[in-house]
Design an enzyme around this catalytic site. Structure first.
Site, PDB file in Angstrom:
ATOM      1  N   HIS A 350      62.298   6.637 -11.535  1.00  0.00           N
ATOM      2  CA  HIS A 350      61.149   5.754 -10.823  1.00  0.00           C
ATOM      3  C   HIS A 350      59.922   5.042 -11.458  1.00  0.00           C
ATOM      4  O   HIS A 350      59.168   4.314 -11.008  1.00  0.00           O
ATOM      5  CB  HIS A 350      60.573   6.775  -9.696  1.00  0.00           C
ATOM      6  N   LYS A 538      48.451   0.844  -0.413  1.00  0.00           N
ATOM      7  CA  LYS A 538      49.177   1.448  -1.352  1.00  0.00           C
ATOM      8  C   LYS A 538      48.230   2.504  -1.974  1.00  0.00           C
ATOM      9  O   LYS A 538      47.219   2.670  -1.802  1.00  0.00           O
ATOM     10  CB  LYS A 538      49.786   0.554  -2.327  1.00  0.00           C
ATOM     11  N   ARG A 539      48.977   3.555  -2.635  1.00  0.00           N
ATOM     12  CA  ARG A 539      48.305   4.372  -3.544  1.00  0.00           C
ATOM     13  C   ARG A 539      47.249   3.762  -4.511  1.00  0.00           C
ATOM     14  O   ARG A 539      47.609   2.553  -4.707  1.00  0.00           O
ATOM     15  CB  ARG A 539      49.067   5.259  -4.306  1.00  0.00           C
ATOM     16  N   LYS A 544      48.100  -0.662 -10.323  1.00  0.00           N
ATOM     17  CA  LYS A 544      48.395  -1.472  -8.877  1.00  0.00           C
ATOM     18  C   LYS A 544      47.224  -2.496  -8.921  1.00  0.00           C
ATOM     19  O   LYS A 544      47.361  -3.300  -8.072  1.00  0.00           O
ATOM     20  CB  LYS A 544      48.405  -0.564  -7.732  1.00  0.00           C
ATOM     21  N   THR A 646      58.084  -0.796  -2.376  1.00  0.00           N
ATOM     22  CA  THR A 646      58.861  -1.005  -1.232  1.00  0.00           C
ATOM     23  C   THR A 646      57.746  -1.451  -0.064  1.00  0.00           C
ATOM     24  O   THR A 646      58.233  -2.133   0.880  1.00  0.00           O
ATOM     25  CB  THR A 646      59.316   0.284  -0.661  1.00  0.00           C
ATOM     26  N   LYS A 650      58.466  -4.117   3.135  1.00  0.00           N
ATOM     27  CA  LYS A 650      57.835  -3.970   4.562  1.00  0.00           C
ATOM     28  C   LYS A 650      57.233  -5.171   5.114  1.00  0.00           C
ATOM     29  O   LYS A 650      57.334  -5.871   6.187  1.00  0.00           O
ATOM     30  CB  LYS A 650      57.045  -2.836   4.716  1.00  0.00           C
TER      31      LYS A 650
HETATM   32  C1  LIG Z   1      55.910   2.174   1.785  1.00  0.00           C
HETATM   33  C2  LIG Z   1      54.742   3.139   1.446  1.00  0.00           C
HETATM   34  C3  LIG Z   1      54.220   3.343   0.296  1.00  0.00           C
HETATM   35  C4  LIG Z   1      54.940   2.661  -0.855  1.00  0.00           C
HETATM   36  O1  LIG Z   1      53.978   1.373  -1.019  1.00  0.00           O
HETATM   37  P1  LIG Z   1      54.044   0.437  -2.442  1.00  0.00           P
HETATM   38  O2  LIG Z   1      53.243  -0.569  -2.003  1.00  0.00           O
HETATM   39  O3  LIG Z   1      55.449   0.116  -2.592  1.00  0.00           O
HETATM   40  O4  LIG Z   1      53.403   1.385  -3.506  1.00  0.00           O
HETATM   41  C5  LIG Z   1      53.265   4.165   0.117  1.00  0.00           C
HETATM   42  N1  LIG Z   1      52.911   5.088   1.028  1.00  0.00           N
HETATM   43  C6  LIG Z   1      53.332   4.787   2.419  1.00  0.00           C
HETATM   44  C7  LIG Z   1      52.634   5.247   3.589  1.00  0.00           C
HETATM   45  C8  LIG Z   1      54.191   3.837   2.597  1.00  0.00           C
HETATM   46  O5  LIG Z   1      54.689   3.606   3.866  1.00  0.00           O
END
Ligand SMILES: *Cc1c(COP(=O)(O)O)cnc(C)c1O
Length: 798
Positions: A350, A538-539, A544, A646, A650
């Site tokens: 990952h 995101k985190r 990032k 991901t 979304k």
């Molecule tokens: C999809 C998702 C992530 C991943 O987000 P990235 O933008 O791909 O880092 C992290 N936390 C939650 C709650 C998510 O639904």
């Protein structure tokens, strides 16, 4: 009520009345929302198992091992997948109760950090939906990921006691209890045979959550292990106090699964974490083996019938654990045992970030798992012979390939050597995996490596998160797009249809209005619902680059102050995300965003023009509220650092246009939607190489770009920290001295992309067209497709 569910709803009503008497109430009218939630979940769980189970393909059973499953709320999702959602909504209406209000009662089981854990959850959903026989294996943490709040702009954490004991969807499964051993010593018995005499035994109890396939009556378990022995243990019993501070050594066994480690893309290195990992693996491997043997199959048939898929290196110990059981308990020869393992395990990588690659201190490993250490030593030794045969006795090569090196156990290397497949999670990531991280391994094992691009489940990320869009798609698309997301291509046919366009636009505006209400409620901030909703959720991590976003916001603020009468397309910048409690630089960025937000939001000149909303406590249920309302999806990591992402999928699926670098799955999103419908900017993996080779100096950018300089100085001069010039030193020093993630190098290009976005939004028709085409062209990113790729490229590969 649909005819087909009449009987089931009679059963449902029966149960509701039963609970009513149980709680000594005269009528269900008196249930609290919390009681409704509990009653619905418990009743539907029973109803689900009442039905005949749907068929699964048992050719090979997929055992998905992951330390994290970020499943989110289950109730709404299960009602939809079981097909009861509308019936129960109608049932509740007779009591003037709204199902959506009931669903809000559920606390997210936050048993994961971020993308990796959410991926595991989407994959379980897809495997159940596709009828791929599978069991998820994880840990039943008492505390999920910490809850985040802000105090004076700073992140403060508190424990997330999510109520695992009251959770209505799980059931304790005492017949699956396992014993897990630690420490002690290994004694040689004869020849190559050893006996492990452990020092400590902890019981692992199984708690199963039902993973429900989409309208196919398949239910498969997510089995979560909980440490539950009454005795305490002394962490120092393994190592005479060498690893752990003395006062904290006496630990209750139950503490083993008390907390999820809150790190994302960063290794942990604590003894308790290693114990957690082994506990997870030992329980899971024992369970897999006993299921296999109970079905009447032999050990030799294990690889033909089972796959153990490792979600990152966190469950690597499953490999030496299976070896140990085959050697010591079943008396197989090394060759037999190794051959079984080599055909059964597959590993998903990952990350390429060096700070995230797991390595364990050899002494710690040996003291905790002496028998496993011996096994790893032998794997390492035999592999060394193989390397010498291929590359000669080259110390430089061995230094890279060794499993045991410099008193460390390297988990990724153990995985690559032992597994039959190694995959990255987006095309660019899989390519870099081979070219940068594992080139020699690729030479040794060319056919092991492959790519499976991540995906997301459309059941949660459209149907549940965006019911209005879901309905519109139902009306527009022939066939069930929830089962086959590629069917969304049909939407291209109506991209110029006035009615469809109006409906799509209207849904986005409604979703924005709903998010505006949420923001008003949580932050007491009234936002302009017509602004561009520009979202980065995101985190928090330097790679990032939330600080790149922040610097642009500051620069925009300064420009608007200087040019109050110039045209500017109004923006609402939405942030959400947590930083690991020990990641001070990331927390510093959070602090800076909050303080800048406060200044901007309180500046009357900015009203309805520029606003910043940082929603605390990012989690799946909050993501479900933000994503349908987004116009812009910020995916701005430094190229080469985000394995896939991901969140990008979304958001694009829900009609947000991506503002992104050529990184992770952004590359494939750009390919699918077309260059005209995405905003790309910044350095590429290749141009970064050139830049770094020439010698990158962030200070040069700072000196030469007055816009960048002013934005940085805003923070450096204490304008966002009541005059204190040191508040953001952690972030600013890093940027000015090293800027390891090239924020300054991409700043100008990012500004220009934001400028293009402001222009593009003015042409409403063209924007809408792009948004619709994003939805229409994102079918590839269904996790159903990911699972089919796993089947054809790894699990069932001929
Ligand atoms: C999809 C998702 C992530 C991943 O987000 P990235 O933008 O791909 O880092 C992290 N936390 C939650 C709650 C998510 O639904």
């Amino acid at each position: 009520m649909s005819i087909s569910h009449t009987n089931e709803m009679a059963l449902f009503d029966n149960n509701v009345q039963k609970y009513c008497r149980f709680f000594e109430l005269a009528s269900p009218q008196q249930f609290t929302l919390e009681q409704w939630y509990q009653v619905i979940a418990r009743t539907v769980l029973e109803m689900a198992y009442h039905k005949p189970q749907g068929k699964v393909d048992e050719q090979r059973h997929i055992n998905y091992l992951s330390m994290e499953f970020l499943i989110g709320r289950l109730t709404g999702n299960n009602l939809m997948n079981l097909g009861y959602y509308e019936d129960i909504k109608a049932y509740l209406a007779q009591y003037q109760v709204e199902l959506v209000d009931v669903l809000e009662q559920e606390r997210d089981p936050a048993l994961g950090n971020g993308g990796l854990g959410r991926l595991a959850a989407c994959f379980l959903d897809s495997m159940a939906t596709l009828g791929q026989a599978a069991t998820g294996y994880g840990l039943h943490y008492q505390y999920g990921l910490f809850k985040q709040a802000f105090q004076d702009g700073k992140q403060v954490e508190s424990g997330d006691e999510w109520g695992r004991n009251q959770y209505p969807w799980h059931r304790y499964n005492p017949s699956k209890t396992q014993q897990v051993h630690f420490g002690g010593k290994v004694v040689a018995i004869e020849g190559d045979r050893y006996e492990w005499q452990p020092k400590l035994t902890i019981e692992g109890k199984a708690f199963d959550l039902p993973i429900v396939g989409y309208q196919n009556d398949v239910i498969q378990p997510l089995r979560l292990w909980q440490a539950d022995s009454p005795q305490s243990f002394d962490l120092n019993q393994f190592n005479e106090g060498k690893f752990v501070a003395a006062e904290k050594t006496l630990i209750k066994s139950t503490a083993l699964t008390q907390v999820l480690y809150p790190n994302d893309n960063h290794r942990v290195g604590q003894q308790l974490r290693l114990m957690q990992q082994y506990f997870h693996c030992a329980c899971s491997v024992a369970d897999i083996l006993s299921r296999h043997l109970a079905q009447g199959f032999s050990l030799e048939e294990f690889p033909k019938r089972q796959v153990i898929q490792l979600n990152d290196t966190h469950p690597t110990l499953a490999i030496p654990e299976l070896m140990r059981i085959l050697l010591d308990e079943h008396q197989l020869t090394w060759q037999q045992a190794w051959s079984i393992c080599q055909q059964s395990f597959a590993y998903t990588n990952h990350t390429l970030l060096p700070e995230a690659l797991e390595q364990w201190d050899q002494r710690l490993f040996k003291q905790l798992l002496p028998r496993h250490f011996k096994i790893v030593e032998k794997i390492n030794h035999l592999f060394h012979q193989q390397v010498k045969a291929q590359f000669g006795d080259d110390a430089k090569v061995w230094e890279k390939l060794a499993i045991l090196f410099d008193y460390r156990v390297r988990m990724a290397n153990l995985c690559v050597v032992s597994c039959f497949a190694v995959n990255g999670v987006a095309q660019i990531h899989s390519d870099l995996l081979v070219s940068q991280l594992f080139p020699e391994y690729h030479q040794l094992f060319p056919t092991k490596f492959c790519n499976v691009t991540n995906g997301i489940t459309p059941r949660r990320w459209i149907q549940q998160a965006n019911p209005a869009l879901s309905q519109l798609l139902d009306q527009t698309v022939k066939g069930d797009w929830k089962k086959d997301l590629e069917l969304l291509h049909q939407v291209e046919n109506v991209v110029d249809d006035v009615n469809f366009r109006e409906a799509y636009w209207h849904i986005k505006q409604q979703n924005k209005a709903a998010l505006a209400r949420e923001i008003e409620q949580t932050l007491s901030l009234s936002v302009n619902p017509d602004a561009i909703f520009d979202v980065q959720i995101k985190r928090f991590h330097e790679y990032k680059r939330q600080h790149l976003n922040l610097l642009n916001i500051i620069a925009t603020y300064q420009w608007l102050k200087d040019n109050p009468n110039k045209d500017y397309t109004p923006r609402l910048f939405v942030f959400s995300g947590k930083a690991a409690p020990g990641y001070y630089l990331a927390k510093n960025i959070i602090h800076a965003i909050n303080n800048v937000a406060e200044i901007i939001n309180n500046d009357k000149q900015m009203k309805d023009k520029l606003q910043v909303a940082f929603l605390p406590d990012y989690r799946v249920s909050l993501a479900e509220k933000i994503i349908p309302a987004a116009d812009i999806s910020e995916q701005i990591s430094m190229a080469g650092k985000e394995a896939s992402g991901t969140g990008n999928m979304k958001l694009a699926l829900n009609g947000a246009l991506t503002l992104g670098t050529l990184d992770g799955a952004n590359v494939e999103i750009a390919e699918m939607v077309g260059q005209e419908h995405i905003f790309l900017f910044g350095h590429t993996v290749e141009s970064i190489q050139t830049l770094l080779a020439e010698g990158y100096s962030p200070k040069t950018y700072y000196r030469n770009d007055p816009v960048l300089k002013n934005a940085v100085d805003f923070l450096a001069k204490g304008k966002a920290s009541k005059g204190d010039k040191t508040t953001f030193n952690l972030m600013l020093d890093s940027l000015l001295e090293h800027d390891p993630f090239l924020v300054f190098a991409d700043f100008e290009s990012y500004r220009q992309a934001q400028e293009r976005i402001g222009q593009a939004y003015l042409d409403r028709d063209a924007w809408l067209r792009s948004a619709i085409l994003n939805t229409a062209r994102l079918g590839k990113f269904s996790s159903d497709r990911s699972i089919r790729d796993y089947q054809s490229r790894i699990w069932l590969k001929k």
